[in-house]
Design a protein around this motif. Structure first.
Motif, PDB file in Angstrom:
ATOM      1  N   ASP A   5       0.863  -1.186   0.000  1.00 39.45           N
ATOM      2  CA  ASP A   5       0.000   0.000   0.000  1.00 39.45           C
ATOM      3  C   ASP A   5       0.897   1.233   0.000  1.00 39.45           C
ATOM      4  OD1 ASP A   5      -2.040   1.769   0.130  1.00 39.45           O
ATOM      5  OD2 ASP A   5      -2.638   1.323   2.193  1.00 39.45           O
ATOM      6  N   GLY A   6       1.243   1.715  -1.186  1.00 37.27           N
ATOM      7  CA  GLY A   6       2.144   2.859  -1.301  1.00 37.27           C
ATOM      8  C   GLY A   6       1.942   3.575  -2.613  1.00 37.27           C
ATOM      9  N   GLN A   7       2.888   4.439  -2.936  1.00 41.41           N
ATOM     10  CA  GLN A   7       2.824   5.234  -4.149  1.00 41.41           C
ATOM     11  C   GLN A   7       3.833   4.693  -5.157  1.00 41.41           C
ATOM     12  OE1 GLN A   7       3.372   9.405  -3.503  1.00 41.41           O
ATOM     13  NE2 GLN A   7       3.355   9.930  -5.672  1.00 41.41           N
ATOM     14  N   ARG A   8       3.379   4.412  -6.358  1.00 40.54           N
ATOM     15  CA  ARG A   8       4.269   3.911  -7.409  1.00 40.54           C
ATOM     16  C   ARG A   8       5.329   4.960  -7.725  1.00 40.54           C
ATOM     17  NH1 ARG A   8       2.926   0.199 -11.627  1.00 40.54           N
ATOM     18  NH2 ARG A   8       4.858  -0.486 -12.640  1.00 40.54           N
ATOM     19  N   ALA A   9       6.579   4.524  -7.835  1.00 42.91           N
ATOM     20  CA  ALA A   9       7.681   5.441  -8.105  1.00 42.91           C
ATOM     21  C   ALA A   9       8.745   4.712  -8.919  1.00 42.91           C
ATOM     22  CB  ALA A   9       8.289   5.960  -6.803  1.00 42.91           C
ATOM     23  N   MET A  10       9.464   5.478  -9.754  1.00 42.70           N
ATOM     24  CA  MET A  10      10.573   4.922 -10.526  1.00 42.70           C
ATOM     25  C   MET A  10      11.817   5.751 -10.257  1.00 42.70           C
ATOM     26  SD  MET A  10       8.844   3.700 -14.115  1.00 42.70           S
ATOM     27  CE  MET A  10       9.949   2.291 -14.272  1.00 42.70           C
ATOM     28  N   VAL A  11      12.944   5.068 -10.037  1.00 41.52           N
ATOM     29  CA  VAL A  11      14.204   5.730  -9.727  1.00 41.52           C
ATOM     30  C   VAL A  11      15.092   5.673 -10.968  1.00 41.52           C
ATOM     31  CG1 VAL A  11      16.153   5.853  -8.140  1.00 41.52           C
ATOM     32  CG2 VAL A  11      13.955   4.932  -7.351  1.00 41.52           C
ATOM     33  N   LEU A  12      15.535   6.839 -11.430  1.00 41.73           N
ATOM     34  CA  LEU A  12      16.343   6.924 -12.644  1.00 41.73           C
ATOM     35  C   LEU A  12      17.725   7.469 -12.330  1.00 41.73           C
ATOM     36  CD1 LEU A  12      16.705   6.960 -15.774  1.00 41.73           C
ATOM     37  CD2 LEU A  12      15.765   9.287 -15.728  1.00 41.73           C
ATOM     38  N   PHE A  13      18.758   6.775 -12.807  1.00 36.52           N
ATOM     39  CA  PHE A  13      20.142   7.234 -12.739  1.00 36.52           C
ATOM     40  C   PHE A  13      20.571   7.501 -14.183  1.00 36.52           C
ATOM     41  CE2 PHE A  13      19.204   4.331  -9.380  1.00 36.52           C
ATOM     42  CZ  PHE A  13      19.849   4.809  -8.249  1.00 36.52           C
ATOM     43  N   ALA A  14      20.957   8.734 -14.494  1.00 38.91           N
ATOM     44  CA  ALA A  14      21.288   9.048 -15.884  1.00 38.91           C
ATOM     45  C   ALA A  14      22.287  10.199 -15.944  1.00 38.91           C
ATOM     46  CB  ALA A  14      20.012   9.414 -16.659  1.00 38.91           C
ATOM     47  N   MET A  15      23.018  10.281 -17.064  1.00 35.98           N
ATOM     48  CA  MET A  15      23.930  11.393 -17.350  1.00 35.98           C
ATOM     49  C   MET A  15      23.142  12.451 -18.100  1.00 35.98           C
ATOM     50  SD  MET A  15      27.025  10.542 -16.223  1.00 35.98           S
ATOM     51  CE  MET A  15      28.205  11.473 -17.192  1.00 35.98           C
ATOM     52  N   LEU A  16      22.836  13.568 -17.461  1.00 39.12           N
ATOM     53  CA  LEU A  16      21.988  14.599 -18.080  1.00 39.12           C
ATOM     54  C   LEU A  16      22.558  16.010 -17.948  1.00 39.12           C
ATOM     55  CD1 LEU A  16      18.584  13.235 -16.755  1.00 39.12           C
ATOM     56  CD2 LEU A  16      19.477  13.007 -19.056  1.00 39.12           C
TER      57      LEU A  16
ATOM     58  N   PRO B  17      26.036  13.139 -13.839  1.00 31.41           N
ATOM     59  CA  PRO B  17      25.300  12.103 -13.096  1.00 31.41           C
ATOM     60  C   PRO B  17      24.169  12.709 -12.263  1.00 31.41           C
ATOM     61  CG  PRO B  17      27.659  11.787 -12.874  1.00 31.41           C
ATOM     62  CD  PRO B  17      27.476  13.123 -13.512  1.00 31.41           C
ATOM     63  N   SER B  18      22.950  12.230 -12.477  1.00 32.03           N
ATOM     64  CA  SER B  18      21.769  12.758 -11.787  1.00 32.03           C
ATOM     65  C   SER B  18      20.873  11.604 -11.366  1.00 32.03           C
ATOM     66  CB  SER B  18      20.990  13.707 -12.703  1.00 32.03           C
ATOM     67  OG  SER B  18      21.810  14.753 -13.181  1.00 32.03           O
ATOM     68  N   ILE B  19      20.200  11.793 -10.231  1.00 36.60           N
ATOM     69  CA  ILE B  19      19.257  10.799  -9.727  1.00 36.60           C
ATOM     70  C   ILE B  19      17.897  11.452  -9.583  1.00 36.60           C
ATOM     71  CG2 ILE B  19      18.765   9.102  -7.921  1.00 36.60           C
ATOM     72  CD1 ILE B  19      21.695   9.232  -7.115  1.00 36.60           C
ATOM     73  N   PHE B  20      16.864  10.834 -10.176  1.00 36.83           N
ATOM     74  CA  PHE B  20      15.505  11.356 -10.109  1.00 36.83           C
ATOM     75  C   PHE B  20      14.563  10.262  -9.622  1.00 36.83           C
ATOM     76  CE2 PHE B  20      17.660  13.742 -13.417  1.00 36.83           C
ATOM     77  CZ  PHE B  20      17.303  15.061 -13.139  1.00 36.83           C
ATOM     78  N   ILE B  21      13.500  10.679  -8.935  1.00 42.80           N
ATOM     79  CA  ILE B  21      12.408   9.771  -8.599  1.00 42.80           C
ATOM     80  C   ILE B  21      11.153  10.310  -9.260  1.00 42.80           C
ATOM     81  CG2 ILE B  21      11.000   8.781  -6.761  1.00 42.80           C
ATOM     82  CD1 ILE B  21      13.360   8.845  -4.944  1.00 42.80           C
ATOM     83  N   PHE B  22      10.528   9.469 -10.096  1.00 42.23           N
ATOM     84  CA  PHE B  22       9.341   9.853 -10.843  1.00 42.23           C
ATOM     85  C   PHE B  22       8.092   9.309 -10.167  1.00 42.23           C
ATOM     86  CE2 PHE B  22      12.684  10.295 -13.879  1.00 42.23           C
ATOM     87  CZ  PHE B  22      12.288  11.329 -14.717  1.00 42.23           C
ATOM     88  N   GLY B  23       7.036  10.131 -10.161  1.00 39.01           N
ATOM     89  CA  GLY B  23       5.753   9.701  -9.639  1.00 39.01           C
ATOM     90  C   GLY B  23       4.878   9.120 -10.729  1.00 39.01           C
ATOM     91  N   ARG B  24       3.633   8.838 -10.380  1.00 37.08           N
ATOM     92  CA  ARG B  24       2.707   8.148 -11.276  1.00 37.08           C
ATOM     93  C   ARG B  24       2.468   8.917 -12.570  1.00 37.08           C
ATOM     94  NH1 ARG B  24      -1.119   4.228 -10.266  1.00 37.08           N
ATOM     95  NH2 ARG B  24      -0.714   4.399  -8.047  1.00 37.08           N
TER      96      ARG B  24
END
Length: 362
Positions: free
Chosen positions: A28-39, A42-49
């Motif tokens: 029971d939580g919020q869907r999220a995706m973690v992205l590591f990319a060269m932009l 080096p950057s780290i992002f967490i994306f929501g629904r």
């Protein structure tokens, strides 16, 4: 957002009985995706629904950022724990054609890397059970530290595809749907945008909605529990919570219809447990699902060993980012669980993410 499962119906039990599946608690939580990319740094992002995102601080080895980077599918719990359950890209290599067991092995190697961490968040790999261990999973759920509202069934030999994953099933203890209010009308999502909810069920059963609390803004997306009054052949919606901080569009109309049909069928865990005892599910899963050897991975791009500042062409959107030799990645503002949840809400400026030819575009 990653592939979306469909409600488990009685007609799908034969698929579970015939094919190889893994079962996991539906957190029971919020869907999220973690992205590591060269932009391009080096950057780290967490994306929501809805593909809203927040940049976070963390530490990761340079290989996480090579080529298409690393993309993890997860659930963000209320306690600020990311429960990872799949990996789309890993160290620049697409995992979309790998089977689920191979992806789980790769996911563990990423999340359990001692050089990997995200400031303010604990990241764990969600345990998945072969169907012959389904009863053990149910026993483990009784003492689980996380709130769970059902079970996810993932095909072992299934690949990652965009949109609805027709062979990935979800069973919920209490069925819910996310619908939008526009004025006094309930709306679901269609190919042409939100439209009024039409008849549901195999026989066009009527729909009754509970009133929203006085302090709740009617407009926007809301979560409703779905039950059925079998004496009057009526579906009943009971308001649970406002979901505008988590999503901006309601469930797709096919998902809503399938959910209502699941309520009408009233499938039970006992029925599912009987299916999981089939002879097919008693065999060791890995022996039935051989994996092709992994392809050679090119050498990683080197991370600059000095501090530098990234300045985009538009000076109004400057995003300073320090990249020390230690591999640590720091965005302008450090996050807490509260600011992360807020940042994934509708107030955050949206940027769409698309997957084309195994390349992540932002």
């Amino acid at each position: 957002m990653g592939p979306m499962p469909v409600p488990l119906r009685r007609k799908s039990l034969g698929v579970l009985q015939k094919d190889l599946y893994m079962a996991a608690p539906k957190t029971d939580g919020q869907r999220a995706m973690v992205l590591f990319a060269m932009l391009p740094h080096p950057s780290i992002f967490i994306f929501g629904r809805d593909c809203d995102f927040v940049q976070v601080s963390g530490k990761a080895p340079p290989t996480f950022f090579r080529q298409t980077g690393t993309l993890i599918d997860a659930e963000l719990t209320e306690d600020g724990i990311l429960l990872a359950f799949d990996v789309v890209f890993s160290t620049g290599v697409s995992m979309t054609e790998r089977n689920y067991l191979n992806r789980l092995d790769e996911l563990k190697s990423v999340v359990e890397n001692p050089e990997f961490s995200i400031l303010g968040l604990e990241i764990l790999v969600k345990r998945a059970y072969p169907l012959y261990d389904f009863q053990q999973m149910l026993r483990d759920l009784e003492s689980s530290a996380f709130k769970n509202d059902g079970v996810i069934f993932t095909p072992v030999n299934g690949k990652i595809r965009r949109g609805t994953a027709g062979l990935t099933f979800k069973y919920k203890h209490n069925q819910t749907v996310d619908l939008a209010f526009e004025g006094d009308e309930l709306r679901w999502q269609t190919e042409r945008g939100p439209r009024p909810v039409m008849s549901v069920g195999d026989h066009g059963l009527s729909l009754i909605s509970s009133a929203l609390p006085d302090k709740v803004d009617r407009d926007g997306v809301h979560e409703f529990a779905v039950t059925m009054n079998r004496k009057e052949d009526t579906f009943v919606l009971r308001w649970i919570k406002d979901r505008r901080d988590e999503r901006q569009v309601p469930n797709f109309h096919t998902t809503v219809r399938e959910t209502f049909l699941s309520v009408e069928e009233n499938l039970t865990l006992e029925e599912i447990a009987r299916v999981t005892c089939s002879p097919q599910n008693e065999k060791p899963v890995r022996q039935q699902s051989p994996e092709k050897p992994a392809q050679a991975v090119p050498e990683p791009r080197k991370v600059a060993p000095v501090l530098r500042e990234f300045r985009p062409a538009n000076p109004k959107s400057v995003i300073p980012c320090q990249v020390p030799a230690s591999g640590e990645v720091h965005p302008p503002t450090l996050n807490s669980v509260e600011t992360l949840t807020r940042a994934l809400g509708p107030e955050k400026k949206k940027r769409k993410v698309s997957f084309r030819e195994n390349k992540v575009e932002i």
